[in-house]
Design a protein around this motif. Structure first.
Motif, short mmCIF file in Angstrom:
data_model
loop_
_atom_site.label_atom_id
_atom_site.label_comp_id
_atom_site.label_asym_id
_atom_site.label_seq_id
_atom_site.Cartn_x
_atom_site.Cartn_y
_atom_site.Cartn_z
N MET A 1 0.84 -1.19 0.00
CA MET A 1 0.00 0.00 0.00
C MET A 1 0.88 1.24 0.00
O MET A 1 1.82 1.33 0.77
CB MET A 1 -0.91 0.01 1.25
N THR A 2 0.58 2.21 -0.87
CA THR A 2 1.35 3.45 -0.89
C THR A 2 0.91 4.36 0.22
O THR A 2 -0.15 4.16 0.83
CB THR A 2 1.18 4.15 -2.24
N SER A 3 1.71 5.40 0.49
CA SER A 3 1.37 6.35 1.54
C SER A 3 0.03 6.99 1.24
O SER A 3 -0.21 7.52 0.17
CB SER A 3 2.46 7.42 1.62
N THR A 4 -0.88 6.91 2.20
CA THR A 4 -2.25 7.36 1.98
C THR A 4 -2.73 8.17 3.16
O THR A 4 -2.55 7.77 4.31
CB THR A 4 -3.20 6.15 1.80
N GLU A 5 -3.36 9.30 2.90
CA GLU A 5 -3.91 10.09 3.99
C GLU A 5 -5.19 9.41 4.48
O GLU A 5 -6.07 9.04 3.71
CB GLU A 5 -4.26 11.51 3.50
N ILE A 6 -5.29 9.26 5.80
CA ILE A 6 -6.50 8.65 6.35
C ILE A 6 -7.15 9.56 7.36
O ILE A 6 -8.04 9.15 8.09
CB ILE A 6 -6.20 7.30 7.01
N ALA A 7 -6.72 10.84 7.40
CA ALA A 7 -7.29 11.76 8.37
C ALA A 7 -8.77 11.97 8.14
O ALA A 7 -9.51 12.31 9.07
CB ALA A 7 -6.56 13.10 8.32
N THR A 8 -9.24 11.77 6.89
CA THR A 8 -10.64 11.98 6.60
C THR A 8 -11.47 10.72 6.81
O THR A 8 -12.67 10.71 6.56
CB THR A 8 -10.81 12.43 5.13
N GLN A 9 -10.85 9.66 7.27
CA GLN A 9 -11.55 8.41 7.50
C GLN A 9 -12.63 8.61 8.56
O GLN A 9 -12.47 9.40 9.49
CB GLN A 9 -10.57 7.34 7.96
N ASN A 10 -13.73 7.93 8.43
CA ASN A 10 -14.81 8.06 9.41
C ASN A 10 -14.34 7.53 10.76
O ASN A 10 -14.08 6.35 10.92
CB ASN A 10 -16.04 7.26 8.94
N THR A 11 -14.23 8.42 11.72
CA THR A 11 -13.72 8.04 13.04
C THR A 11 -14.75 8.32 14.12
O THR A 11 -14.40 8.64 15.25
CB THR A 11 -12.41 8.78 13.35
N ILE B 1 -3.43 15.25 13.90
CA ILE B 1 -2.23 14.70 13.27
C ILE B 1 -2.58 14.09 11.92
O ILE B 1 -3.58 13.38 11.79
CB ILE B 1 -1.60 13.62 14.18
N LYS B 2 -1.77 14.37 10.91
CA LYS B 2 -1.93 13.74 9.61
C LYS B 2 -1.19 12.41 9.60
O LYS B 2 -0.06 12.31 10.05
CB LYS B 2 -1.39 14.65 8.50
N ILE B 3 -1.87 11.41 9.07
CA ILE B 3 -1.34 10.05 9.08
C ILE B 3 -1.21 9.53 7.65
O ILE B 3 -2.11 9.70 6.82
CB ILE B 3 -2.26 9.11 9.89
N GLY B 4 -0.09 8.89 7.37
CA GLY B 4 0.09 8.18 6.12
C GLY B 4 0.48 6.74 6.40
O GLY B 4 0.98 6.43 7.49
N LEU B 5 0.24 5.86 5.45
CA LEU B 5 0.51 4.44 5.65
C LEU B 5 1.42 3.91 4.54
O LEU B 5 1.25 4.28 3.37
CB LEU B 5 -0.80 3.64 5.64
N THR C 1 4.72 0.71 8.10
CA THR C 1 5.13 2.03 8.55
C THR C 1 3.94 2.98 8.60
O THR C 1 3.15 3.06 7.66
CB THR C 1 6.20 2.63 7.63
N ILE C 2 3.81 3.68 9.71
CA ILE C 2 2.83 4.75 9.87
C ILE C 2 3.60 6.07 9.86
O ILE C 2 4.54 6.24 10.63
CB ILE C 2 2.03 4.59 11.17
N ILE C 3 3.22 6.97 8.98
CA ILE C 3 3.88 8.26 8.90
C ILE C 3 3.05 9.26 9.69
O ILE C 3 1.95 9.63 9.29
CB ILE C 3 4.04 8.71 7.44
N LYS C 4 3.57 9.67 10.82
CA LYS C 4 2.85 10.52 11.77
C LYS C 4 3.39 11.94 11.66
O LYS C 4 4.48 12.23 12.13
CB LYS C 4 3.03 9.97 13.18
N ASP C 5 2.61 12.82 11.02
CA ASP C 5 3.06 14.20 10.78
C ASP C 5 4.45 14.23 10.14
O ASP C 5 5.32 15.00 10.54
CB ASP C 5 3.05 15.00 12.09
#
Length: 210
Positions: free
Chosen positions: A1-11, A116-120, A149-153
């Motif tokens: 999986m490429t780096s993907t923003e998930i901040a907009t995921q339903n939380t 925090i912006k998160i990427g995967l 890997t989780i990319i945290k900010d």
């Protein structure tokens, strides 16, 4: 999986869903009688009051819904005693667990709450031959390790799971059915869980991956 923003995921917090008798409300401090009855149907009828209090605390703290099986408590018979002449006995020890989807939901919610912006990135797999990390495992034997890997900010936080350390086995030492059938998938979940725990340690304390 490429780096993907998930901040907009339903939380949306699971405990703040539709108003039913099973919803854990914001001002609630313990399970209600109705909720305890429902939990007994899910297999924890032998849990003590103390165990239920701990379970309630973890469910409310993480926002995971026990009635949707996002978080659950598993009892296992454990041999205790046998020291200094004390007789051995079997007791039920309870473990609070969640699946990888619970980790993802809890991690995404924590990131949103903290702004925090998160990427995967991942999972990636590696064999015993010492080669590089592969996006897809095509080997006929289980991978030796998985990485996530989780990319945290902007900061990469990596979890690595070794097959020899995480594989679940039967009494005969052979992998159980899930690890025998899908070793790469199982190892990838372990690596991802490691990454989430490292990225948000306070939000995952006391809860283990199923």
């Amino acid at each position: 999986m490429t780096s993907t923003e998930i901040a907009t995921q339903n939380t949306t917090v699971a405990t703040a869903g539709a108003a039913t008798d099973l919803v854990i409300t914001a001002d609630q401090t313990e399970f209600t009688t109705t909720q305890v009855a429902a939990l007994k149907q899910l297999g924890i009828q032998d849990a003590t009051e103390g165990d239920l209090q701990v379970f309630f605390h973890q469910a409310k703290r993480t926002g995971l819904d026990p009635f949707a099986k996002q978080i659950y408590m598993i009892g296992r018979k454990t041999k205790t005693g046998g020291y200094r002449g004390e007789p051995e006995r079997w007791e039920t020890k309870w473990t609070i667990q969640t699946g990888i989807d619970g980790y993802r939901l809890n991690g995404a919610r924590a990131a949103k709450q903290q702004g925090i912006k998160i990427g995967l990135e991942g999972p990636f797999f590696r064999g015993l031959d010492g080669g590089g990390w592969d996006e897809v495992w095509l080997g006929s034997t289980p991978p030796a390790a998985a990485k996530y890997t989780i990319i945290k900010d902007g900061e990469p936080i990596t979890g690595i799971a070794m097959y020899s350390e995480f594989v679940q086995t039967k009494n005969d030492g052979k992998p159980n059915s899930m690890w025998a059938k899908m070793p790469a998938n199982q190892l990838a979940k372990c690596a991802e869980a490691q990454a989430w725990r490292k990225a948000f340690p306070d939000d995952f304390s006391g809860v283990v991956l199923e």
